[in-house]
Design an enzyme around this catalytic site. Structure first.
Site, PDB file in Angstrom:
ATOM      1  N   ALA A 262       0.529  -0.916   0.274  1.00 37.63           N
ATOM      2  CA  ALA A 262       0.040   0.031   0.350  1.00 37.63           C
ATOM      3  C   ALA A 262       0.535   1.142   0.002  1.00 37.63           C
ATOM      4  CB  ALA A 262      -0.775   0.251   1.207  1.00 37.63           C
ATOM      5  N   HIS A 263       2.503   1.329   0.150  1.00 39.06           N
ATOM      6  CA  HIS A 263       2.729   2.772   0.018  1.00 39.06           C
ATOM      7  C   HIS A 263       4.796   1.806  -1.398  1.00 39.06           C
ATOM      8  CE1 HIS A 263       2.302   2.129   4.758  1.00 39.06           C
ATOM      9  NE2 HIS A 263       1.584   2.629   3.936  1.00 39.06           N
ATOM     10  N   GLN A 264       3.968   3.143  -2.076  1.00 38.33           N
ATOM     11  CA  GLN A 264       5.047   3.151  -3.551  1.00 38.33           C
ATOM     12  C   GLN A 264       6.068   4.192  -3.260  1.00 38.33           C
ATOM     13  OE1 GLN A 264       1.386   3.042  -4.052  1.00 38.33           O
ATOM     14  NE2 GLN A 264       1.690   0.505  -3.532  1.00 38.33           N
TER      15      GLN A 264
END
Length: 747
Positions: free
Chosen positions: A678-680
């Site tokens: 969910a974190h790029q």
């Protein structure tokens, strides 16, 4: 004349199933094979199928057991999802595999002797096989590494099948399976009264309501200088700053620039939804609020990626965690990467400003079930557990913020920074996708070879045929680490760092089942604040290896991420959904990936990443067991689990020794795990020169003057904690510098 498109609904499908048209293009033979596949994944069972249950199941459970994923229109919905969300090669491969399974020879090649029968012609196609044999074929595919490409494609089809079954709803949003699995959504009448307001409406043009004959008027009505170019089918618009994206980076940049006196235009390809529009219904919410409808796999199918795609971006749908950039990381970025911003008082001050603007609170008055489990397990083991600051009130108890906060309590950019921007004259254009930056060559001898003049964008509503050509003094890409690189590449930029160095904060899940008889831990897995507690897994020398937090998953997402071993096992798992606590292990990854084009994401793990993930999921299993789970397990494809009451300490440690982070590119194990992200970040990172980064320390492209990046892609490396505060603080500093530069250029 074509009718204007209706505003997308987040509250269920209003189309009657019998009248809905599908455009997947699968043949009847392929659809027959797909239906048979769906039935093998999630078949119908008699009411007495549950083992160890003395009482007869109630009507809802009986109906659930009798239901099958082969029932219309689920196979068509699966096919539609594949075609709409899958990248080209995946769709082609799926069509080929289903075509093969529709034939006897193809089924023989893919299924071996299991397709043989005792009657002429002795070879069955997939749909002609018994359900029992089809299930065995799926289990065989799941285990053999030499079938990896086929296993990956069929795995994605299985994910889509389970996701569609549990996330779809009728016109009122209800799904018949939800009662059986204990999933209940908050009815609107039970919510605190939310003002029927849309705070961005006065500055927003929602292009879904427009057509060629109305758009020009809407643009000029917002105070924009617009000219029409009938020959090239453009509307030319002039402004001081154009920003592509409205999330954590774009929202902050819009506010800073607009309040400094600049005329700002924000382009957002998603729609605008306010609390009054949101719903708790998973299917339509994921479809409208997330990139690729929440089903965005990496090219190898091993990682599912979540990224917001709406006004407010990730801040509108994230899980509220507001953790400041760790000091050790700031030191690393300032010293090792030579980016002075991160070692400056300017950045430290920006974090305080950001936290104040988005209303960060430090405490939580009441924790939900999963966070109770995390806290109790840590306390019983003598482990430290910390409270997580959130951009909401201390009493915020919303478990569906991942579908947008209907209470209006969570303060994303759509309720803070963008409101500031609109109040100072900024214009937000929704349903509008940037196609390329307008670049011109500069004279020889210039530091940068090109100059950015603005952006060309396309309205996604077919009723608008003219494109927008927005000319600006500065152009800012803030469409996230997954979309900024493709946009820069499509504009002709060549820096080798564009799209590279992508970090994902890979996530692995562990679970523990707590029967409702455990009255000490109240509530269900989908209720309460999503992330209110965190445990940090540290090494013997006190280095942080991983963090353990809790997720928010609707039943569709939960089923998609669960390991599948058999149809009955999946039904049994889902019946325990409401009281199954999930722990997610998140690492600061050393490995990295690449965004080669839109929707095409590759990723490679580092050996240390695998070790840290293993340390995290083993710790998470200890925490779940210590909190009182009767059964715990991982998401390994073989359904790895252990019943806690039937083991002693030694047996549990032996079980933990067998827990590993299989499934990465470093592993050729027959078992695998589905990762999530969910974190790029990092795909257009800052660097001290063009060899080290795609942009400089001010966020400006090394190749094009006047083109800046203000999103997670500029971060030099992975953050290691929830990155919202880091992204907003970085964007605040960069946009302040841009604003100062623009003021300096004015006469």
């Amino acid at each position: 004349m074509r009718e204007l498109e209706e505003k997308p609904s987040l509250k269920g499908d209003k189309t009657r199933e019998g009248k809905k048209r599908y455009h997947h293009g699968f043949s009847s033979a392929q659809m027959q094979a797909l239906s048979s596949f769906c039935e093998a994944v999630f078949p119908s069972f008699p009411s007495d199928s549950l083992e160890g249950e003395e009482e007869k199941p109630n009507k809802a459970v009986q109906s659930f057991l009798n239901a099958s994923a082969s029932q219309p229109p689920i196979p068509d919905e699966v096919a539609e999802t594949l075609v709409k969300r899958g990248f080209t090669e995946l769709v082609i491969m799926a069509r080929i595999l289903l075509w093969m399974l529709s034939s006897r020879l193809g089924t023989l090649l893919l299924s071996g002797s299991l397709c043989l029968g005792d009657k002429w012609p002795y070879i069955n196609n997939f749909s002609g096989m018994s359900l029992e044999k089809r299930e065995k074929v799926l289990q065989w595919w799941n285990k053999h590494t030499f079938l990896t490409p086929i296993r990956s494609v069929l795995g994605i089809i299985r994910v889509c099948c389970l996701y569609v079954f549990f996330s779809r709803g009728s016109e009122d949003g209800n799904n018949p399976a939800w009662e059986a699995i204990g999933y209940r959504v908050d009815c609107d009448e039970k919510l605190p009264q939310v003002p029927n307001e849309r705070p961005l409406q006065k500055g927003t043009i929602e292009t879904m309501h427009e057509k060629d004959s109305t758009l020009l008027h809407s643009l000029t009505q917002k105070g924009l200088v617009v000219t029409e170019d009938p020959e090239q089918h453009f509307y030319k618009i002039k402004c001081d700053a154009v920003i592509v994206g409205s999330g954590c980076g774009g929202g902050v940049a819009a506010a800073v620039l607009a309040t400094s006196g600049q005329k700002v235009i924000v382009l957002e390809k998603g729609g605008y939804f306010a609390p009054v529009d949101y719903s708790p219904f998973e299917g339509p919410s994921m479809n409208q609020l997330y990139e690729a409808g929440g089903i965005l796999p990496s090219v190898d199918g091993k990682t599912l990626i979540l990224a917001g795609s709406t006004v407010g971006g990730g801040s509108a749908v994230n899980w509220s965690a507001c953790i400041k950039t760790p000091r050790s990381l700031l030191h690393e970025w300032a010293e090792d990467y030579k980016i002075s911003l991160f070692g400056s008082p300017e950045y430290v001050s920006a974090m305080d400003i950001v936290c104040k603007r988005i209303g960060v609170t430090e405490n939580c008055r009441e924790e939900g079930f999963q966070n109770q489990v995390l806290r109790k397990g840590c306390e019983n083991l003598g482990l430290e557990v910390e409270r997580v600051p959130r951009n909401s009130s201390e009493s915020h108890y919303c478990g569906s913020c991942g579908f947008g906060c209907r209470r209006g309590d969570k303060k994303g950019t759509d309720r803070t920074w963008l409101v500031d921007a609109v109040d100072h004259g900024a214009v937000i254009i929704t349903g509008c996708k940037a196609e390329r930056f307008m670049l011109e060559k500069k004279k020889k001898g210039s530091t940068r070879k090109k100059k950015c003049l603005g952006v060309v964008a396309k309205v996604l509503n077919n009723n608008v045929t003219k494109k927008l050509q927005i000319e600006a003094k500065v152009t800012i890409s803030a469409c996230g680490a997954l979309l900024t690189p493709p946009l820069m590449k499509s504009s002709g930029l060549k820096n080798e760092n564009i799209g590279k160095n992508l970090h994902l904060h890979p996530v692995l899940m562990t679970w523990g089942y707590f029967p409702s008889s455990n009255s000490e831990l109240k509530g269900t897995a989908y209720e309460g604040g999503i992330i209110t507690s965190v445990h940090k897994v540290v090494s013997k020398d006190s280095n942080m290896r991983a963090i353990i937090e809790t997720p928010a998953l609707g039943p569709g997402q939960y089923a998609a991420l669960c390991p599948w071993t058999s149809g009955l096992d999946m039904k049994t798992r889902m019946l325990k959904f409401a009281r199954t606590a999930l722990m997610m292990t998140i690492i600061r990854d050393r490995g990295s990936g690449e965004v080669s084009s839109e929707g095409r994401i590759t990723y490679n793990f580092d050996a240390v990443d695998k070790e840290n993930l293993e340390a995290g999921i083993r710790q998470a299993l200890r925490i779940l067991a210590a909190a009182g789970a009767v059964e715990v397990g991982t998401h390994r494809s073989d359904g790895q689990r252990i019943k806690c009451k039937e083991m002693d300490r030694k047996q549990f440690e032996e079980f933990l020794d067998n827990v590993s982070a299989v499934g990465s590119t470093l592993s050729h194990d027959k078992n695998c795990m589905l990762y999530a992200s969910a974190h790029q970040m990092g795909s257009c990172r800052m660097g001290i020169n063009e060899k080290e980064g795609a942009v400089d320390g001010n966020g400006e492209s090394w190749e094009a003057e006047g083109l800046f990046v203000c999103d997670a892609s500029v971060l030099p490396s992975a953050v290691g904690v929830n990155p919202m505060i880091t992204i907003q603080s970085t964007a605040y500093c960069l946009s302040k510098r841009i604003a100062d530069s623009l003021r300096g250029k004015q006469p």
